[in-house]
Design a protein around this motif. Sequence first.
Motif, PDB file in Angstrom:
ATOM      1  N   ALA A 179      36.527 -46.890  99.514  1.00 42.17           N
ATOM      2  CA  ALA A 179      36.368 -48.339  99.502  1.00 42.17           C
ATOM      3  C   ALA A 179      34.934 -48.729  99.831  1.00 42.17           C
ATOM      4  N   ALA A 180      34.323 -48.027 100.795  1.00 43.21           N
ATOM      5  CA  ALA A 180      32.940 -48.325 101.162  1.00 43.21           C
ATOM      6  C   ALA A 180      32.006 -48.051  99.993  1.00 43.21           C
ATOM      7  N   ALA A 181      32.276 -46.974  99.256  1.00 48.37           N
ATOM      8  CA  ALA A 181      31.429 -46.646  98.109  1.00 48.37           C
ATOM      9  C   ALA A 181      31.507 -47.720  97.041  1.00 48.37           C
ATOM     10  N   LEU A 182      32.694 -48.246  96.824  1.00 45.65           N
ATOM     11  CA  LEU A 182      32.847 -49.317  95.846  1.00 45.65           C
ATOM     12  C   LEU A 182      32.106 -50.573  96.292  1.00 45.65           C
ATOM     13  N   ARG A 183      32.187 -50.891  97.589  1.00 43.37           N
ATOM     14  CA  ARG A 183      31.500 -52.085  98.102  1.00 43.37           C
ATOM     15  C   ARG A 183      29.987 -51.950  97.965  1.00 43.37           C
ATOM     16  N   ASP A 184      29.490 -50.737  98.150  1.00 43.31           N
ATOM     17  CA  ASP A 184      28.041 -50.515  98.124  1.00 43.31           C
ATOM     18  C   ASP A 184      27.492 -50.285  96.718  1.00 43.31           C
ATOM     19  N   ASP A 185      28.369 -50.103  95.771  1.00 42.89           N
ATOM     20  CA  ASP A 185      27.940 -49.822  94.394  1.00 42.89           C
ATOM     21  C   ASP A 185      27.532 -51.128  93.711  1.00 42.89           C
ATOM     22  N   GLU A 186      26.241 -51.283  93.463  1.00 41.38           N
ATOM     23  CA  GLU A 186      25.737 -52.521  92.872  1.00 41.38           C
ATOM     24  C   GLU A 186      26.173 -52.708  91.424  1.00 41.38           C
ATOM     25  N   SER A 187      26.683 -51.659  90.802  1.00 40.88           N
ATOM     26  CA  SER A 187      27.146 -51.791  89.420  1.00 40.88           C
ATOM     27  C   SER A 187      28.587 -52.277  89.336  1.00 40.88           C
ATOM     28  N   VAL A 188      29.243 -52.429  90.487  1.00 43.39           N
ATOM     29  CA  VAL A 188      30.652 -52.823  90.512  1.00 43.39           C
ATOM     30  C   VAL A 188      30.786 -54.306  90.828  1.00 43.39           C
ATOM     31  N   VAL A 189      31.555 -55.000  90.003  1.00 40.05           N
ATOM     32  CA  VAL A 189      31.893 -56.408  90.225  1.00 40.05           C
ATOM     33  C   VAL A 189      33.339 -56.463  90.696  1.00 40.05           C
ATOM     34  N   THR A 190      33.594 -57.108  91.830  1.00 36.45           N
ATOM     35  CA  THR A 190      34.948 -57.213  92.369  1.00 36.45           C
ATOM     36  C   THR A 190      35.369 -58.671  92.453  1.00 36.45           C
ATOM     37  N   MET A 191      36.543 -58.943  91.913  1.00 38.02           N
ATOM     38  CA  MET A 191      37.091 -60.303  91.913  1.00 38.02           C
ATOM     39  C   MET A 191      38.183 -60.429  92.974  1.00 38.02           C
ATOM     40  N   ASP A 192      38.098 -61.444  93.792  1.00 35.33           N
ATOM     41  CA  ASP A 192      39.189 -61.783  94.706  1.00 35.33           C
ATOM     42  C   ASP A 192      40.191 -62.614  93.900  1.00 35.33           C
ATOM     43  N   VAL A 193      41.345 -62.038  93.601  1.00 37.25           N
ATOM     44  CA  VAL A 193      42.297 -62.717  92.718  1.00 37.25           C
ATOM     45  C   VAL A 193      43.486 -63.298  93.471  1.00 37.25           C
ATOM     46  N   ARG A 194      43.407 -63.336  94.795  1.00 36.33           N
ATOM     47  CA  ARG A 194      44.516 -63.903  95.572  1.00 36.33           C
ATOM     48  C   ARG A 194      44.774 -65.380  95.268  1.00 36.33           C
ATOM     49  N   PRO A 195      43.737 -66.191  95.029  1.00 33.66           N
ATOM     50  CA  PRO A 195      44.020 -67.607  94.732  1.00 33.66           C
ATOM     51  C   PRO A 195      44.850 -67.834  93.469  1.00 33.66           C
ATOM     52  N   VAL A 196      44.805 -66.886  92.532  1.00 32.47           N
ATOM     53  CA  VAL A 196      45.547 -67.082  91.270  1.00 32.47           C
ATOM     54  C   VAL A 196      46.789 -66.200  91.215  1.00 32.47           C
ATOM     55  N   ALA A 197      47.172 -65.608  92.338  1.00 30.02           N
ATOM     56  CA  ALA A 197      48.315 -64.694  92.364  1.00 30.02           C
ATOM     57  C   ALA A 197      49.598 -65.320  91.814  1.00 30.02           C
ATOM     58  N   PRO A 198      49.922 -66.585  92.152  1.00 27.61           N
ATOM     59  CA  PRO A 198      51.163 -67.159  91.601  1.00 27.61           C
ATOM     60  C   PRO A 198      51.176 -67.180  90.076  1.00 27.61           C
ATOM     61  N   ARG A 199      50.043 -67.458  89.474  1.00 22.29           N
ATOM     62  CA  ARG A 199      49.997 -67.479  88.004  1.00 22.29           C
ATOM     63  C   ARG A 199      50.127 -66.080  87.428  1.00 22.29           C
ATOM     64  N   VAL A 200      49.552 -65.092  88.108  1.00 17.98           N
ATOM     65  CA  VAL A 200      49.697 -63.711  87.646  1.00 17.98           C
ATOM     66  C   VAL A 200      51.155 -63.280  87.723  1.00 17.98           C
ATOM     67  N   VAL A 201      51.821 -63.641  88.815  1.00 23.42           N
ATOM     68  CA  VAL A 201      53.237 -63.302  88.956  1.00 23.42           C
ATOM     69  C   VAL A 201      54.056 -63.978  87.847  1.00 23.42           C
ATOM     70  N   ALA A 202      53.760 -65.234  87.566  1.00 23.86           N
ATOM     71  CA  ALA A 202      54.465 -65.938  86.498  1.00 23.86           C
ATOM     72  C   ALA A 202      54.238 -65.255  85.154  1.00 23.86           C
ATOM     73  N   ALA A 203      53.003 -64.787  84.930  1.00 19.45           N
ATOM     74  CA  ALA A 203      52.703 -64.088  83.675  1.00 19.45           C
ATOM     75  C   ALA A 203      53.452 -62.760  83.611  1.00 19.45           C
ATOM     76  N   LEU A 204      53.496 -62.041  84.714  1.00 19.00           N
ATOM     77  CA  LEU A 204      54.210 -60.767  84.739  1.00 19.00           C
ATOM     78  C   LEU A 204      55.704 -60.946  84.459  1.00 19.00           C
ATOM     79  N   ARG A 205      56.260 -62.037  84.946  1.00 18.57           N
ATOM     80  CA  ARG A 205      57.698 -62.273  84.736  1.00 18.57           C
ATOM     81  C   ARG A 205      58.029 -62.465  83.261  1.00 18.57           C
ATOM     82  N   ARG A 206      57.034 -62.753  82.455  1.00 20.55           N
ATOM     83  CA  ARG A 206      57.270 -62.902  81.020  1.00 20.55           C
ATOM     84  C   ARG A 206      57.579 -61.565  80.351  1.00 20.55           C
ATOM     85  N   TYR A 207      57.184 -60.471  80.997  1.00 19.87           N
ATOM     86  CA  TYR A 207      57.355 -59.147  80.390  1.00 19.87           C
ATOM     87  C   TYR A 207      58.639 -58.482  80.885  1.00 19.87           C
ATOM     88  N   ARG A 208      59.753 -59.101  80.591  1.00 23.59           N
ATOM     89  CA  ARG A 208      61.032 -58.589  81.072  1.00 23.59           C
ATOM     90  C   ARG A 208      61.383 -57.245  80.446  1.00 23.59           C
TER      91      ARG A 208
END
Length: 435
Positions: free
Chosen positions: A211-240
């Motif tokens: 995890a530390a290596a990923l944080r320190d890697d300047e070539s890595v972009v990390t998205m915090d996706v917790r704010p959109v989690a409800p929409r992701v869950v709703a999208a996943l539910r479409r794939y029954r």
Amino acid sequence: MTYFGTPGGDGPDSPAPRVERVLVVHAHPDDETITTGGTIATLVDAGAGVTIVTCTRGELGEVIPDDLAALRGDEAALAVHREGEIAGALRELGVRDHRFLGEAGARTAGLETRAYRDSGMVWRADGVAGPTDDLHPAAFCAAEFGEIVSDLSAVVESVRPTVIVSYDDDGGYHHPDHVRANRAAVRAARLAGVPYFAIVAGADEATGAEAAALRDDESVVTMDVRPVAPRVVAALRRYRTQLEVVDLPGGAAGIRYPHGRVDRLASSESFRFVPDPDELPPRPASTSELSDMSVGGRIGTYLLAVAAGAVFGAIGTVAHQGTSSVAGAVLPTGLVVSMAMAAALLVGFRQVFRSRTIVAAVAVGLLGVTALLSQPGAGGSALVPANLAGYLWTFGPVLVAMVVLAWPFLDRGADVQRGRDKMDALPEAKGTPQT
């Protein structure tokens, strides 16, 4: 706001920042939501242009619920059903531009539309996905690679993305369609001069040093996706057909797959910038391919070089006296061919390994065998007689070897015309990765 780079200006006198346009390439319906759903929703909310390309319809996917059992074994019906699933999932994520590769908007101009069929996969004994033994002629992995790249390039030309996102080189878990999608997306990105970002599989589960290596890697972009989690869950539910959303301890959501594995819904999604090898700084001239080898590898390479020189020396010694007659003139074709072979061998080893010592090993084999075969036999005959061709073959390779050893390394860097096929008017696509 941009997430994957800076497609616009940086200073007060620079042009206004352009809208980030992200092209996301996936192999089957549901892949886009499982691995990049949070990023897609985040980008849409930020006002970015997001285009999703799906390469197949997942006709060979499993069907979990019994109320959809009629779809099991009916590839055509399952394909249509999964088209509906991905349409619903992308509505939940806010995506307005979705294209199936080979269909209108994702097909090479002038060609009839086509559907790339799911290639299927099998689980190997080591737990890694692998190809099936009976690949369908219409499968994505059976299609001409150039056709796939051309279709994807048609999307790139239409969308003019500032970044292309898809899998890493093993496709995440080695599914053949994922690996093929990676190859095609990388190639389309390189042709267009667009930055390419690979999905970092399992990044959200990394701990400790990883995890530390990923944080320190300047070539890595990390998205915090917790704010959109409800929409992701709703999208996943479409794939029954493909998965089940389950509740985990602590109020978290999880994804249960057909084989029973349950994964916690990711709170972040990471992507690594993959530089174009042609744009990397050239290797220093003093660096040799041998420096990357183990001791055993180097020894083996030197032995191979000596053996190659010996083989070419033997062939040249036997053939150098050969002649041919053209319009009454006798031409020393054997000598010409033998000298050309010797020169090509020495220069080739020099360029491939960028090492004078490896050329010396080739020369030892070449000249050693030539000298050995030049000795008179028991009956007094010799393969290298004392004539002009014999003298040239005796001393010619020596001179060639000396020139190749003394000549500077041929530069494979920026001065070489690479002849890459670039799209016009994409200066905004040269963004640099940001974290």
